[in-house]
Design a protein around this motif. Structure first.
Motif, PDB file in Angstrom:
ATOM      1  N   UNK A  22       0.983  -1.080  -0.022  1.00  0.00           N
ATOM      2  CA  UNK A  22       0.053  -0.187  -0.027  1.00  0.00           C
ATOM      3  C   UNK A  22       1.000   1.426  -0.057  1.00  0.00           C
ATOM      4  N   UNK A  24       0.672   4.368   1.055  1.00  0.00           N
ATOM      5  CA  UNK A  24       0.048   5.410   2.180  1.00  0.00           C
ATOM      6  C   UNK A  24       1.052   6.163   2.580  1.00  0.00           C
ATOM      7  N   UNK A  25       0.729   7.425   3.123  1.00  0.00           N
ATOM      8  CA  UNK A  25       1.437   8.273   3.974  1.00  0.00           C
ATOM      9  C   UNK A  25       2.923   8.428   3.553  1.00  0.00           C
ATOM     10  N   UNK A  55      -4.386  -5.233  -5.168  1.00  0.00           N
ATOM     11  CA  UNK A  55      -5.740  -5.688  -5.413  1.00  0.00           C
ATOM     12  C   UNK A  55      -6.684  -4.317  -5.333  1.00  0.00           C
ATOM     13  N   UNK A  56      -6.143  -3.480  -4.472  1.00  0.00           N
ATOM     14  CA  UNK A  56      -6.939  -2.233  -4.261  1.00  0.00           C
ATOM     15  C   UNK A  56      -6.344  -0.931  -4.623  1.00  0.00           C
ATOM     16  N   UNK A  57      -7.032  -0.219  -5.261  1.00  0.00           N
ATOM     17  CA  UNK A  57      -6.335   1.167  -5.751  1.00  0.00           C
ATOM     18  C   UNK A  57      -7.477   2.326  -5.296  1.00  0.00           C
ATOM     19  N   UNK A  58      -7.287   2.758  -4.166  1.00  0.00           N
ATOM     20  CA  UNK A  58      -8.060   3.624  -3.707  1.00  0.00           C
ATOM     21  C   UNK A  58      -7.931   5.073  -4.494  1.00  0.00           C
ATOM     22  N   UNK A  59      -8.506   6.246  -4.307  1.00  0.00           N
ATOM     23  CA  UNK A  59      -8.309   7.622  -5.004  1.00  0.00           C
ATOM     24  C   UNK A  59      -6.972   7.909  -4.437  1.00  0.00           C
ATOM     25  N   UNK A  60      -6.762   7.859  -3.220  1.00  0.00           N
ATOM     26  CA  UNK A  60      -5.613   8.234  -2.661  1.00  0.00           C
ATOM     27  C   UNK A  60      -4.199   7.674  -3.351  1.00  0.00           C
ATOM     28  N   UNK A  63      -4.031   8.997  -7.020  1.00  0.00           N
ATOM     29  CA  UNK A  63      -3.459  10.255  -6.962  1.00  0.00           C
ATOM     30  C   UNK A  63      -1.964  10.089  -7.037  1.00  0.00           C
ATOM     31  N   UNK A  97     -12.971   8.025 -11.175  1.00  0.00           N
ATOM     32  CA  UNK A  97     -11.334   8.584 -11.281  1.00  0.00           C
ATOM     33  C   UNK A  97     -10.851   7.596 -12.377  1.00  0.00           C
TER      34      UNK A  97
ATOM     35  N   UNK B  16      -3.228   6.168  10.258  1.00  0.00           N
ATOM     36  CA  UNK B  16      -3.273   5.714   8.852  1.00  0.00           C
ATOM     37  C   UNK B  16      -3.089   4.027   8.894  1.00  0.00           C
ATOM     38  N   UNK B  23      -9.953  -1.546   6.160  1.00  0.00           N
ATOM     39  CA  UNK B  23      -9.949  -1.976   4.674  1.00  0.00           C
ATOM     40  C   UNK B  23      -9.974  -3.386   4.566  1.00  0.00           C
ATOM     41  N   UNK B  45     -12.526  -0.820  -1.615  1.00  0.00           N
ATOM     42  CA  UNK B  45     -12.421   0.499  -1.853  1.00  0.00           C
ATOM     43  C   UNK B  45     -12.947   1.762  -1.126  1.00  0.00           C
ATOM     44  N   UNK B  49     -11.800   4.799   1.403  1.00  0.00           N
ATOM     45  CA  UNK B  49     -12.161   5.908   1.131  1.00  0.00           C
ATOM     46  C   UNK B  49     -12.962   6.565   2.336  1.00  0.00           C
ATOM     47  N   UNK B  52     -10.593   6.871   5.295  1.00  0.00           N
ATOM     48  CA  UNK B  52      -9.804   8.225   5.246  1.00  0.00           C
ATOM     49  C   UNK B  52     -10.458   9.366   5.623  1.00  0.00           C
ATOM     50  N   UNK B  98     -13.498  16.634  -8.739  1.00  0.00           N
ATOM     51  CA  UNK B  98     -12.306  17.029  -8.273  1.00  0.00           C
ATOM     52  C   UNK B  98     -12.304  18.529  -7.974  1.00  0.00           C
ATOM     53  N   UNK B 106     -14.427  13.226  -3.602  1.00  0.00           N
ATOM     54  CA  UNK B 106     -14.475  12.135  -4.271  1.00  0.00           C
ATOM     55  C   UNK B 106     -14.701  10.911  -3.555  1.00  0.00           C
TER      56      UNK B 106
END
Lengths: 119, 138
Positions: A22, A24-25, A55-60, A63, A97, B16, B23, B45, B49, B52, B98, B106
């Motif tokens: 992941x 993240x951060x 297996x997961x791609x979130x909006x974060x 981006x 997205x 975090x 998830x 997913x 989101x 978060x 956006x 989003x």
């Protein structure tokens, strides 16, 4: 994941990075720093980011990936993101997205074919 | 709601790492309930989101991940609670895109499109509760 632990491989004039954790951060920032440093050091013509392992791609994360491609572009290196899984593609589009402006390919071979060799 | 609750995990959403834990739990429950690959990815997913949002916009809170059943259908229900500032302009936040309030737009609008049922209760100054359900297909 610790700094510098994402393996970056040279494939001809290009760099290949395989993402399996992941993003993240702090990991995302380290990922970008390491990749851009490797581009500067090697003068790579292109960058392939393989996300088959996600297996997961979130909006974060989406981006982070799109931003990384933009950063590499500013340095003069083209990026192709390869291996977006069917369920990931479906989820990103449903969310709205579409990662427009980011080049993608089905797999590493197709991605490499999209990158021109440095003259 | 008269949904039958088969299991329930209550998890904090204050770091975090908690987002990842929520998830993963949502993913495991969705798989165990027999949701298909696309549905598992969608609800996982959405969990990411919404967790978060709870962390960044709600200043932290907690989440419940439940295995539920209704009329023989199997599903996953996720609830996110915070005591943050709430959402002043809910319709704008749900419209997404956006150009709205950074990732909140989003996160909320995207999650809504990924699940079968979406409910939000927000009070400015008091907090927000978001509940979503994803069902397995018959």
């Amino acid at each position: 994941m610790a700094r510098g632990s994402i393996p970056i491989l040279r494939v001809g004039d290009n760099l290949l990075v395989t993402v399996q954790t992941d993003l993240h951060d702090a990991v995302a920032e380290a990922f970008q720093e390491d990749l851009l440093a490797a581009i500067e050091k090697t003068g790579a013509a292109g960058l392939l980011i393989d996300v088959t392992g996600l297996d997961i791609v979130d909006s974060y994360v989406a981006r982070v990936l799109a931003d990384t491609a933009k950063m590499a572009r500013l340095m003069g290196t083209d990026t192709v993101i390869v291996g977006i899984r069917p369920e990931v593609a479906a989820t990103l589009v449903r969310m709205g997205y579409t990662m427009s402006g980011v080049r993608t390919a089905l797999n590493v071979d197709d991605g490499l074919a999209m990158l021109p060799a440095r003259r | 709601m008269s949904d039958q609750v088969l299991s329930r995990d209550d998890l904090p959403v204050t770091t975090e790492g908690d987002v990842v834990t929520v998830r993963r739990r949502a993913q495991a429950v969705a798989q165990a309930r027999g949701l298909g690959t696309f549905a598992v990815a969608a609800v996982t997913t959405a969990a990411s989101e919404l967790a978060r949002n709870t962390l960044t916009h709600g200043r932290g809170g907690d989440a419940s991940v439940e295995a539920v059943a209704r009329d023989g259908r199997q599903g996953v229900r996720l609830t996110f609670r915070d005591q943050g500032p709430g959402i002043a302009d809910l319709s704008r936040a749900l419209a997404g895109g956006f150009s709205t309030a950074r990732s909140l737009g989003l996160g909320l609008s995207g999650s809504r499109r990924l699940v079968d049922e979406f409910d939000i209760d927000t009070t400015p100054g008091k907090g927000t509760v978001v509940t979503v359900i994803k069902w397995a297909r018959f």
